[in-house]
Every structure is written in C-alpha cells, then in structure tokens.
Write a protein that holds these residues in place. Sequence first.
Motif, PDB file in Angstrom:
ATOM      1  N   ALA A 140       2.453 -31.769  33.161  1.00 38.43           N
ATOM      2  CA  ALA A 140       3.860 -32.172  33.185  1.00 38.43           C
ATOM      3  C   ALA A 140       4.125 -33.297  32.193  1.00 38.43           C
ATOM      4  CB  ALA A 140       4.244 -32.620  34.594  1.00 38.43           C
ATOM      5  N   ARG A 141       3.204 -34.238  32.118  1.00 41.54           N
ATOM      6  CA  ARG A 141       3.375 -35.362  31.195  1.00 41.54           C
ATOM      7  C   ARG A 141       3.383 -34.872  29.746  1.00 41.54           C
ATOM      8  NH1 ARG A 141       2.194 -40.627  32.449  1.00 41.54           N
ATOM      9  NH2 ARG A 141       0.751 -40.011  34.107  1.00 41.54           N
ATOM     10  N   LEU A 142       2.490 -33.939  29.428  1.00 39.57           N
ATOM     11  CA  LEU A 142       2.424 -33.408  28.064  1.00 39.57           C
ATOM     12  C   LEU A 142       3.679 -32.605  27.720  1.00 39.57           C
ATOM     13  CD1 LEU A 142      -1.325 -32.276  27.980  1.00 39.57           C
ATOM     14  CD2 LEU A 142      -0.317 -34.212  26.754  1.00 39.57           C
ATOM     15  N   VAL A 143       4.123 -31.768  28.647  1.00 38.67           N
ATOM     16  CA  VAL A 143       5.326 -30.961  28.409  1.00 38.67           C
ATOM     17  C   VAL A 143       6.552 -31.863  28.265  1.00 38.67           C
ATOM     18  CG1 VAL A 143       6.878 -29.238  29.424  1.00 38.67           C
ATOM     19  CG2 VAL A 143       4.397 -28.904  29.527  1.00 38.67           C
ATOM     20  N   THR A 200       4.841 -27.640  23.422  1.00 39.04           N
ATOM     21  CA  THR A 200       5.006 -26.264  23.893  1.00 39.04           C
ATOM     22  C   THR A 200       3.824 -25.874  24.776  1.00 39.04           C
ATOM     23  OG1 THR A 200       3.791 -25.306  22.032  1.00 39.04           O
ATOM     24  CG2 THR A 200       6.164 -25.703  21.723  1.00 39.04           C
ATOM     25  N   SER A 201       3.964 -24.755  25.469  1.00 43.49           N
ATOM     26  CA  SER A 201       2.864 -24.277  26.314  1.00 43.49           C
ATOM     27  C   SER A 201       1.624 -23.992  25.478  1.00 43.49           C
ATOM     28  CB  SER A 201       3.290 -23.012  27.068  1.00 43.49           C
ATOM     29  OG  SER A 201       4.312 -23.300  27.984  1.00 43.49           O
ATOM     30  N   ARG A 202       1.823 -23.476  24.280  1.00 45.28           N
ATOM     31  CA  ARG A 202       0.673 -23.213  23.402  1.00 45.28           C
ATOM     32  C   ARG A 202      -0.009 -24.523  23.005  1.00 45.28           C
ATOM     33  NH1 ARG A 202      -1.227 -19.080  20.749  1.00 45.28           N
ATOM     34  NH2 ARG A 202       0.566 -17.795  21.336  1.00 45.28           N
ATOM     35  N   ILE A 259      -0.839 -22.218  31.407  1.00 46.53           N
ATOM     36  CA  ILE A 259       0.073 -23.371  31.385  1.00 46.53           C
ATOM     37  C   ILE A 259       1.415 -22.992  32.004  1.00 46.53           C
ATOM     38  CG2 ILE A 259       1.299 -25.012  29.917  1.00 46.53           C
ATOM     39  CD1 ILE A 259      -1.728 -25.481  30.130  1.00 46.53           C
ATOM     40  N   GLU A 260       1.924 -21.804  31.672  1.00 46.97           N
ATOM     41  CA  GLU A 260       3.197 -21.358  32.236  1.00 46.97           C
ATOM     42  C   GLU A 260       3.093 -21.208  33.754  1.00 46.97           C
ATOM     43  OE1 GLU A 260       6.130 -20.985  30.972  1.00 46.97           O
ATOM     44  OE2 GLU A 260       5.555 -21.478  28.917  1.00 46.97           O
ATOM     45  N   ALA A 261       1.955 -20.716  34.247  1.00 53.63           N
ATOM     46  CA  ALA A 261       1.767 -20.596  35.696  1.00 53.63           C
ATOM     47  C   ALA A 261       1.777 -21.973  36.350  1.00 53.63           C
ATOM     48  CB  ALA A 261       0.459 -19.873  35.995  1.00 53.63           C
ATOM     49  N   HIS A 262       1.120 -22.936  35.718  1.00 52.00           N
ATOM     50  CA  HIS A 262       1.141 -24.306  36.240  1.00 52.00           C
ATOM     51  C   HIS A 262       2.566 -24.863  36.224  1.00 52.00           C
ATOM     52  CE1 HIS A 262      -3.025 -25.197  37.036  1.00 52.00           C
ATOM     53  NE2 HIS A 262      -3.410 -24.792  35.828  1.00 52.00           N
ATOM     54  N   LEU A 263       3.300 -24.580  35.152  1.00 53.12           N
ATOM     55  CA  LEU A 263       4.672 -25.090  35.052  1.00 53.12           C
ATOM     56  C   LEU A 263       5.553 -24.545  36.173  1.00 53.12           C
ATOM     57  CD1 LEU A 263       5.610 -25.178  31.252  1.00 53.12           C
ATOM     58  CD2 LEU A 263       5.600 -27.088  32.871  1.00 53.12           C
ATOM     59  N   ARG A 264       5.364 -23.290  36.516  1.00 53.57           N
ATOM     60  CA  ARG A 264       6.161 -22.738  37.627  1.00 53.57           C
ATOM     61  C   ARG A 264       5.877 -23.497  38.920  1.00 53.57           C
ATOM     62  NH1 ARG A 264       5.032 -17.886  34.815  1.00 53.57           N
ATOM     63  NH2 ARG A 264       3.171 -17.451  36.079  1.00 53.57           N
ATOM     64  N   ASN A 265       4.615 -23.816  39.167  1.00 51.46           N
ATOM     65  CA  ASN A 265       4.277 -24.607  40.355  1.00 51.46           C
ATOM     66  C   ASN A 265       4.859 -26.017  40.267  1.00 51.46           C
ATOM     67  OD1 ASN A 265       2.799 -22.641  41.713  1.00 51.46           O
ATOM     68  ND2 ASN A 265       0.895 -23.161  40.658  1.00 51.46           N
ATOM     69  N   ARG A 288      12.545 -27.585  31.389  1.00 53.21           N
ATOM     70  CA  ARG A 288      11.763 -28.616  30.709  1.00 53.21           C
ATOM     71  C   ARG A 288      12.619 -29.850  30.427  1.00 53.21           C
ATOM     72  NH1 ARG A 288       7.085 -26.424  27.379  1.00 53.21           N
ATOM     73  NH2 ARG A 288       6.646 -24.369  28.259  1.00 53.21           N
ATOM     74  N   ARG A 289      13.891 -29.637  30.213  1.00 51.56           N
ATOM     75  CA  ARG A 289      14.780 -30.778  29.975  1.00 51.56           C
ATOM     76  C   ARG A 289      14.787 -31.707  31.184  1.00 51.56           C
ATOM     77  NH1 ARG A 289      19.438 -32.087  31.719  1.00 51.56           N
ATOM     78  NH2 ARG A 289      19.813 -30.027  32.638  1.00 51.56           N
ATOM     79  N   GLN A 290      14.853 -31.130  32.387  1.00 53.31           N
ATOM     80  CA  GLN A 290      14.815 -31.949  33.595  1.00 53.31           C
ATOM     81  C   GLN A 290      13.475 -32.658  33.732  1.00 53.31           C
ATOM     82  OE1 GLN A 290      16.068 -28.459  36.038  1.00 53.31           O
ATOM     83  NE2 GLN A 290      17.360 -29.947  37.130  1.00 53.31           N
ATOM     84  N   LEU A 291      12.413 -32.011  33.272  1.00 49.49           N
ATOM     85  CA  LEU A 291      11.087 -32.624  33.336  1.00 49.49           C
ATOM     86  C   LEU A 291      11.038 -33.868  32.447  1.00 49.49           C
ATOM     87  CD1 LEU A 291       8.324 -32.083  34.676  1.00 49.49           C
ATOM     88  CD2 LEU A 291       7.664 -30.847  32.606  1.00 49.49           C
ATOM     89  N   ARG A 292      11.677 -33.792  31.284  1.00 48.84           N
ATOM     90  CA  ARG A 292      11.684 -34.938  30.360  1.00 48.84           C
ATOM     91  C   ARG A 292      12.438 -36.120  30.927  1.00 48.84           C
ATOM     92  NH1 ARG A 292      12.094 -30.757  26.422  1.00 48.84           N
ATOM     93  NH2 ARG A 292      14.360 -30.903  26.345  1.00 48.84           N
ATOM     94  N   GLU A 293      13.334 -35.869  31.876  1.00 48.51           N
ATOM     95  CA  GLU A 293      14.136 -36.948  32.457  1.00 48.51           C
ATOM     96  C   GLU A 293      13.428 -37.649  33.603  1.00 48.51           C
ATOM     97  OE1 GLU A 293      17.656 -34.885  33.561  1.00 48.51           O
ATOM     98  OE2 GLU A 293      18.438 -34.723  31.497  1.00 48.51           O
ATOM     99  N   LEU A 294      12.293 -37.108  34.053  1.00 46.70           N
ATOM    100  CA  LEU A 294      11.572 -37.704  35.175  1.00 46.70           C
ATOM    101  C   LEU A 294      10.784 -38.936  34.724  1.00 46.70           C
ATOM    102  CD1 LEU A 294      10.102 -34.618  37.071  1.00 46.70           C
ATOM    103  CD2 LEU A 294      11.926 -36.133  37.850  1.00 46.70           C
TER     104      LEU A 294
END
Length: 382
Positions: A334-337, A342-344, A357-363, A373-379
């Motif tokens: 999450a920190r890296l994203v 990108t997932s790659r 990575i995409e499977a982890h992101l869904r969790n 991902r935009r909401q993730l950047r705001e955390l």
Amino acid sequence: MTSGYAAGAPGLRRALEAFRDSPLTDAEQNRRSDHWLWLAGRNAVAILDDELLHTLATRNVQLAREAGALATLPAALSFLSITSVLMGELARAGELAAEATTITRATGGVQLRHAHLILGAWRGDHAGTTALDASTTRDVAYPDGGTEVVLAQYAMAVLHNGLGNYSAAREAAARTCESQELSLSSAGLPELVEACVRDGHPEQAAAALEELDSRARATGTPWARGLAARSRALTSTGSTAEDGYREAVDELTNSRMTAHLARTHLVYGEWLRREGRRQDARNQLRTAHDMLTDMGAEAFAARAGRELRATGEHPRSRTTQPTDALTAQELHIARLVATGATSREVGEQLFLSPRTIEAHLRNIFRKLGITSRRQLRELRFP
C-alpha cells in the motif's frame, strides 16, 4: 580484538566512512560493496554510530535491489529492519522483515529469524518472541554462540526489560555481552545495565557501565554518549542521576535512535516518580508513553502507562488507524502504490507478479473501505 576497543575504534570508523563515501557509479565498486556492506553495517553498530548505520544499511538494500541479488537481499532487508526498529520505525521494520521472508520463501533459501525476533521483542510480543527464540535455539543450523543465537538473546533481553522481568533480562543480556562480535556486545550492554540495576546486581551493572562508558568515549557519537549517560544515571542517585538522564535525553535527541530516546524518557520518569516529584515525572512519562505507543513498542508503553497512572494521570489510548487492519506485507504494498508506483513496478521491487500485487490490492481496498489508488494516496501511513 588484539589491542582493545579504544585502539580499534578510530580505524574501524575510517573503514566504514570509506564504504559510506564510495561512489555508486563504478560497477566494480558496487559489486565489492555488496559483498562487504553487511559487515560494514554491523560494525557501525559496534561503534554505535547511528548516521553510518543508517547510510550503510540503506545502501546495502539499494545495491542488492539494483543488482537483483536475491541471495543477499533478504539479509540486507533484515538488517535494515533492525535498524528501523532502533529508529522507532516499527511499522516500517515489519514491512522490511515481511519482504525478506517472502523473497526467501520464493527462492527456497534459509529463513533468517533475527529481524522478526528483535521486532517482536521491541513490540513486547512475549508469545511470538519466545516461540521464535525457542525454535532458533533448537535449530541445528544455528550453533550455540553463533550470531543468530546471540541476536535471539539480545531480543530476549529487550523483551524482558520491557515486560519488567529483570532477572530473565539480565541473564539474556549477559549472554549477549559475552559475544566476541562487538556489534552484539555494544547493543547488549545498555540492556544489561538496566536489568542488573532493577534486579539488584549493582556490581555487575557497574562493570557493564564501565565498558559502555569506555566505548562511548572512544566513539564520541550521540548514540553512544546517550546510552552511556542513561546507564550512568540508572546506577546513580540524587543530582548525579538527574544530570545523567538529562544528558542522555539531549544526546539521543540528536541521534536517529528514537526508540532509545523514548526509553530514556521512561526511566527518567520512573526515577522522578520515586523521588516524589510527581509533576516532573508526569512530563517525562507522558512523553515516553506517547512516543512508545505511537511507534508500537507496547510493553515499554504499558510500563510508562502504569507509572503515569501512579502519578494520578490517565494515559491516552492509541488512536486506531485504518491501516492497522493490514498485514506487514499489505502495508508495504500500500505504501509503494501510494507513491504512484504501478503494480508492475511494485512487483518488480518485491519480486512478485503484477497479478499477485493486484490480488493484494483488492484485499487492501476491502480492509480500508476504499475503491481506488487515489484514495490510497490520501491515507496517512505509520
């Protein structure tokens, strides 16, 4: 080893500074550095130089990543994890240790336990740390007196000092300080002083303090001077003790070792309360409790909380964060994203497929109650 710590420390520092100042553009130099940086980093602990330690530990991971050196990267990550613990960045340390475990599992290498052991000890995880210590001790791959076993003893010393089990802490710290590897004894000496003082063994505490004081004079770093001043205060009374605690706070404030700074506020506050200076004690204990709670050093935080309640003040509870629900690996992803990777790109760094990575992101999204991902950047990340 032949002429004593004070004689060897200046030459050791020159060697470590040479590693620090080596250019990163020379491929051959990078290759040689990669083969030796693990030793350089450990010897930065030996001379208790936090700036050199941070630089060398970080560079070791950087070079291993750039080279795709899967054989050496887990050990580099584990060492940076331990460095992060001492800097009070326990969440970050957990991410690095989890990454090392994932890579080792994928490559079929031998798992290194010491980063998880030391992290668990500073977190105050009695069950997990004790179980890891037992499995390390039983494992024939780790001989008695070897680095892994002695690191486990250091971890047990920290764990039991945090929990207030000072007899067990003294025994573990004494075994750590018997190691001929200077990084281990330098780390173990302050644990031994605190445990001996609290367990009623002043002569053993004085001997450990004498050695720590000698090392601090030889190196002159804020980390070393701070630990020596704190240890001196623990063995002293009256104005001498107070001067030592204040000196320790000043020195460690100027170092990267936030975890030890927080513990210094704790023991200073404990001393002030026993001196009957409740208001002064509250100030130190409140600072210690807040710092230790925020970094996740739960046993030491609980110690500060008990002392704070004894002064008549109720300690604040830790504010729950959305990211608390994530595993160490998920937090790392999450920190890296959140930085825009990108997932790659994340997969390449962690040696995982973009699909994983995409499977982890869904969790991660599900646990955090977000969808983008935009909401993730705001955390806010710990």
